[in-house]
Design an enzyme around this catalytic site. Structure first.
Site, PDB file in Angstrom:
ATOM      1  N   GLU A  38     -32.658  17.246   2.654  1.00  0.00           N
ATOM      2  CA  GLU A  38     -33.118  18.349   2.010  1.00  0.00           C
ATOM      3  C   GLU A  38     -34.068  18.039   0.526  1.00  0.00           C
ATOM      4  O   GLU A  38     -34.088  18.465  -0.513  1.00  0.00           O
ATOM      5  CB  GLU A  38     -31.846  19.148   1.059  1.00  0.00           C
ATOM      6  CG  GLU A  38     -30.898  19.535   2.361  1.00  0.00           C
ATOM      7  CD  GLU A  38     -29.889  20.441   1.887  1.00  0.00           C
ATOM      8  OE1 GLU A  38     -29.615  20.654   0.671  1.00  0.00           O
ATOM      9  OE2 GLU A  38     -29.321  21.117   2.894  1.00  0.00           O
ATOM     10  N   GLU A  46     -33.132  28.360   0.721  1.00  0.00           N
ATOM     11  CA  GLU A  46     -32.000  28.552  -0.609  1.00  0.00           C
ATOM     12  C   GLU A  46     -32.699  27.828  -1.638  1.00  0.00           C
ATOM     13  O   GLU A  46     -32.414  27.950  -2.892  1.00  0.00           O
ATOM     14  CB  GLU A  46     -30.574  28.137  -0.048  1.00  0.00           C
ATOM     15  CG  GLU A  46     -30.657  26.448   0.120  1.00  0.00           C
ATOM     16  CD  GLU A  46     -29.477  25.870   0.837  1.00  0.00           C
ATOM     17  OE1 GLU A  46     -28.432  26.893   1.138  1.00  0.00           O
ATOM     18  OE2 GLU A  46     -29.266  24.674   0.931  1.00  0.00           O
TER      19      GLU A  46
END
Lengths: 710, 710
Positions: free
Chosen positions: A171, A507
């Site tokens: 991520e 997100e």
């Protein structure tokens, strides 16, 4: 190159087996296998005479048996050709050609009682795959891998799109640099991410996307990661040499092997056209056909969810109460509700209504089950039980409510990284789903892994994800895993594991932000391995609407384009229903867009800059185009030649307004209908951080009369 | 001592709460709690004015929050007394008195926002137990233990019966030495045992049995080991100080705690009579009452098994074939049978017949399920699936055969240490048992633990064993675990976990041997924590009968005595049926002996030398006596005063012949019937490595006439 091959031929006259060449079917790619000094196996790859991988060693270092590194000689070689076509259950195209020339080299270590291994090389028109095989033999049964020593010796200081090598997360935001710059940029690239374990020496995750100064696009990854740790790449920034770096377990071992065994395929996709990287099916081709007999229950899904509101509104939470020391098994109805719980029966009904009214298949509900009060950061094993709803979530009632409206609820199984706890409860969790009519679960692995010492990318966890997928299949449940190991094409073999996150997704637009170029890189990197649950569709990109200081760094139209540029059989419309209701004309594209495809056409692409993709809907005379750019505006060149020749079509063009941009007027867009044919070419303005989305269908006589022709 | 208490009283006048004393109900034991310099909590224990534990620090070192070591002051103290009686489901006596005086000290660390813990001390007539409690509080929710720092500061250089501290095994032979000699003897004490992980610094396992020069018997162990790692004891051989050494996990952490939390109880059993150590019920009393509502299905079991033949005959094997590279899931019927498989339908029927003819409850069958070909030593995760029989084991047919004869088959679940694999398959394994009428499983953990990095004694595994017991209970299945963490009285709370190995048992008679003294030590050490599946009953002790060079180092009669001296609700007659058939008169004792008891009387005992025990059968007017000695012959002093006063009884005395000994004439024995009363005292010769066994029942008029009176 020709000179080298000549030398090689002379060489093979003396030791004929010790060097072997295999060409791609179109002869553009050449792979050469050779035994180097000390009996070290090696390979090299060229594309149209240009070096892609220079002579690079092969082998593995082991712990408890002699290593597979030196002393090899060729015992046998076999070459063969394969050309067949198969149909994926879902995908970017209805049929996939699997065409390659194969070389299988059997190598023996004569000093070790003739212990032998095989290396399989498959050369496709768009790249190569190779793997190690350890056949059953008397002198080799079990061994532990200390490190795989496969090298990727690159031909120059390529431009590379990279994230830091890490055992626990993918991520990160992408850094674009020269290979030689990686070490100096590593510290700033290693931004904080939960449960990260950056590799100490300079390294990058795969899929690793590069571009050479002489115009080659090179992608290194792996295929069919089963019973083996994931591979990162050590970076020798001086010699431009990469090498395998496997994820260790808690005691530092990297793989427990029992013969007959194989490693995953190591893949090098190469072309002088960036689009060829995106259309490559080599990774899927290197995976085994589906392991399931019945796949009729596996279907693409377009969904909305109780999700984005948790990130932006500040008004709803996964947790039911403000208590922060709870245990599964306690009576949560005795807790004082915070009043902010998101997954209430009432709120979920709102989403079900919205999904039903707008043709969505399903509603994801996060925060439905007890345990969210202190779910993260404590390396706690029994965080969730996956079967106990919060007191204000009526599992049975909502099942009936959703079923009556033709909508499925998507289960959420956050594990908090506690895989042992999940495995222990897996059958009961899936049985609960079956009992309540759920057919898909979003799994999550946010946090440090339990078994403690294992990593998201270690062999044990790689096996865990597959165990979950296979167990789910027994219940006819589809899995969308978040924070799991990056995909390697296993959606072919385990097609119910139909999407993953394993990257920095939407997100993060609400947790630090994504650069406008991010989604021009993802298809060349993370998405090479398989579909991503990117969760696009944010219309309210300026988060100051929620009293926040940040914003999603795209225009509204770019969010539409993602449904085409970011392939997935699982697509979310992630924004709040009220935001879609404010822009019904733009929302129409999300309602219309297909999620399964007959054909895919990459119209133009450059990693880090832009991608324009067209696709034909599965089994329908309907086409969709998506184009995205980075922070720079550009003119997309949309050639409609993918359309059938004889007919006229209506293209509904969702375009950034002239004054639009991600940071100033992200919601300035136009919707225009035009008549197009397969001769049409649309030069379309795309705003900074913007995009374009087009739906195309056959024109009616009336439309042909009334609408402007492109 | 009185003087010290006087000083203490003066002290408490100033800081009244900082020192507290609590006495045992009989006032023999005194425990004193005090805060030392720097706010270090401490305790000391005396017995009849003699120091047992000198002033010793209490506390825990943590990783992520300030440690619980210094800066404490007493916030509150509570004293209370408890005296009640409870009835175990099975055991050495039908009712157990739980009588103690309790001191609960609440300690705060004022510098840390008043963070507080509690220490509970319970003082029984035969020892003390204490534990740490971490109550729920705003400033303390989760923490990781680096080490527990509890000290046991002994009063002298005691004689100690010890095995090396080890994270993975308790299967060592005992060493008897002074505490001061432990470091120099450690290397020779650390004999090879599979999957051993000896602690690097000098340490010993608990239960640790000691004897002081002034005649005190002291036993240190723990009770109620739940959600915490097992404790070994660091040995400071200069100062005779021991301290807790918890078993770490793969990353070096020792415990993951969430408030409200407690540690296990640390126990110090003490008396000036060795027998009092053996009769102590303090460890059971410190465990919680049973967690199950229905315990009617939990029954003691006397059994035979397809087991000892694997160790001695050289003719039968667990494995079906000689192949040594197999996988569950493959078709084992395609393997070439070795012809030596033990768990064949035919062989198992032979044992069922024998069990049925001789009144045994059950037959253990090992080697029934696929995977034994390469089950050990490869740190392999998926060794067994627990549901697939070998091709020559008819699970259904044998179920019917056994049921028709009133015999149960005991399931065998060897995990090879792969706890993750077992947990994943646990429900299916127990369902298979339920489907086939099995109600007890012997579990095994031979090998390095998976999750890799965990140990047999680490917190995760401690939780695993309990998870297995609780899951088994849902299927009404009893568990006998081998190679699991040593017991701590949890058979009270989870009574279906009714026996364990966790020590060097009979199998080692065929794998290096057991010293004759071994079984005079086990009841004082390993068996303090709970019943042991020692698997006694070997009649053919000279293994040269099987062409082997070794022998079981007991007489035949000593093997009989074990059924009384080694308490367990699970007792095996471990030898081959044909050996029992050769000695029907001796075998009669095994057939007769009870396995559940109303009362227990330790007639005489000295650790390392001898034990003579009498027990009254549960609910029956029948008594059994067992006496064992070490390598020295002796005269057992058997006082029948435990019998009721008014009646006459027949004692059937199974005795070593005068010329018997473990190494020369182990099978020389006599069986004599005598009339005894509660006034009788039998002075009975016991051979070197020998024993005596007696069954006692009411005499008939005829017997009183005919039999000789003692």
């Amino acid at each position: 190159m020709q000179k080298f091959l000549g030398a090689l031929l002379i060489c093979t006259a003396i030791i004929p087996l010790q060097a072997q060449q295999v060409l791609s079917p179109d002869k553009n790619i050449s792979l050469t296998f050779a035994i180097l000094e000390n009996g070290v196996p090696s390979y090299k790859v060229s594309y149209k005479q240009k070096d892609v991988i220079k002579s690079s060693a092969l082998g593995l270092e082991t712990k408890d048996v002699p290593s597979f590194l030196v002393g090899f000689s060729v015992k046998d070689v076999k070459q063969s050709s394969v050309d067949n076509t198969w149909s994926p259950i879902y995908g970017e195209q209805k049929s996939i050609r699997n065409q390659y020339n194969e070389l299988v080299v059997t190598l023996e270590q004569k000093a070790l009682k003739g212990r032998f291994i095989k290396i399989h090389f498959r050369v496709f028109n768009d790249g190569v795959g190779f793997r190690y095989e350890f056949p059953k033999q008397d002198e080799l049964k079990y061994f532990i891998i200390k490190e795989e020593k496969t090298e990727f010796n690159l031909a120059g200081d390529h431009k590379i799109f990279w994230i830091p090598g890490d055992y626990d997360t993918n991520e990160y935001a992408y850094t674009t640099s020269k290979i030689s710059e990686i070490p100096s940029l590593m510290a700033q690239a290693t931004i904080p991410v939960h449960a990260q374990s950056p590799i100490a020496s300079p390294s990058v995750q795969t899929p690793s996307m590069m571009k050479s100064a002489d115009g080659l696009y090179i992608n290194i990854h792996e295929a069919a990661l089963i019973n083996y740790p994931a591979m990162a790449l050590n970076v020798d920034a001086v010699n431009y040499k990469m090498s395998a770096h496997l994820c260790p377990d808690g005691v530092g071992n990297k793989g427990y092997m029992q013969t007959d065994a194989v490693t995953p395929w190591r893949t090098v996709i190469v072309s002088d056209k960036a689009a060829d990287i995106l259309t490559s099916k080599t990774i899927l081709n290197l995976n085994e056909p589906t392991a399931y007999e019945d796949v009729s229950w596996i279907k693409p899904v377009k969904y909305v969810g109780v999700w984005w509101e948790y990130f932006v509104t500040g008004k709803s939470t996964w947790a039911y109460s403000n208590e922060n020391n709870v245990r599964i098994g306690q009576d949560f109805s005795l807790l004082k509700p915070s009043g902010h719980h998101g997954a209430t029966t009432e709120n979920v009904k709102k989403y079900i209504d919205f999904a039903s009214s707008n043709g969505f298949d399903a509603v994801l509900v996060e925060g439905w089950n007890v345990g969210w009060e202190d779910w993260f950061g404590n390396w706690k094993e029994e965080v969730f039980d996956f079967v106990t709803p919060y007191p204000d979530f009526d599992a049975k009632g909502l099942q009936q409510y959703a079923a009556a409206k033709g909508v499925k609820i998507i289960m959420h199984h956050e594990t908090s990284g506690s895989a042992t706890n999940y495995e222990r409860r897996l059958d009961k969790a899936f049985q609960f789903m079956a009992d309540h009519g759920y057919n898909a679960a979003k799994t999550g692995y946010v946090g440090k892994i339990i078994p403690r010492g294992e990593h998201h990318d270690s062999q044990w966890m790689v096996n865990h994800y597959i165990h979950v997928a296979k167990t789910a299949a027994a219940y006819k449940i589809m899995i969308n895993s978040h924070e799991a190991v990056r995909p390697t094409g296993l959606c072919r073999t385990y097609p119910n594991w139909f999407a993953q996150e394993s990257a920095r997704g939407t997100e993060f637009e609400a947790m630090g932000g994504l650069a406008p170029e991010h989604t021009t890189i993802l298809p060349f990197t993370r998405m090479m391995g398989g579909p991503m649950d990117y969760t696009p569709g944010i219309f309210q990109t300026d988060l100051s609407a929620y009293g926040r200081g940040d914003r999603v760094k795209t225009t509204l139209v770019k969010q539409l384009a993602y449904y085409v540029t970011m392939y997935s059989p699982l697509q979310m419309a992630a924004d709040l229903p009220e935001n879609y209701n404010r822009f019904p004309d733009a929302f129409q594209f999300i309602k219309d867009v297909a999620i399964d495809w007959d054909e895919t056409y990459i119209l133009e692409a450059e990693p880090g800059d832009y991608i324009t993709t067209a696709r034909k809907a599965k089994g329908k005379e309907a086409w969709f185009v998506g184009g995205v750019t980075d922070e720079n505006s550009r003119t997309a060149n949309i050639n409609f030649s993918f359309l059938p020749a004889t007919k006229k079509y209506v293209a509904t063009v969702y375009a950034d307004a002239k004054d639009a941009s991600w940071n100033l007027k992200p919601q300035a867009y136009t919707v225009t209908k035009l008549i197009v044919t397969n001769k049409s070419i649309l030069k379309q303005f795309v705003a900074p951080g913007g995009g374009v989305a087009i739906s195309v269908k056959e024109a009616t006589t009336d439309e042909i009369k009334k609408l402007k022709k492109l």
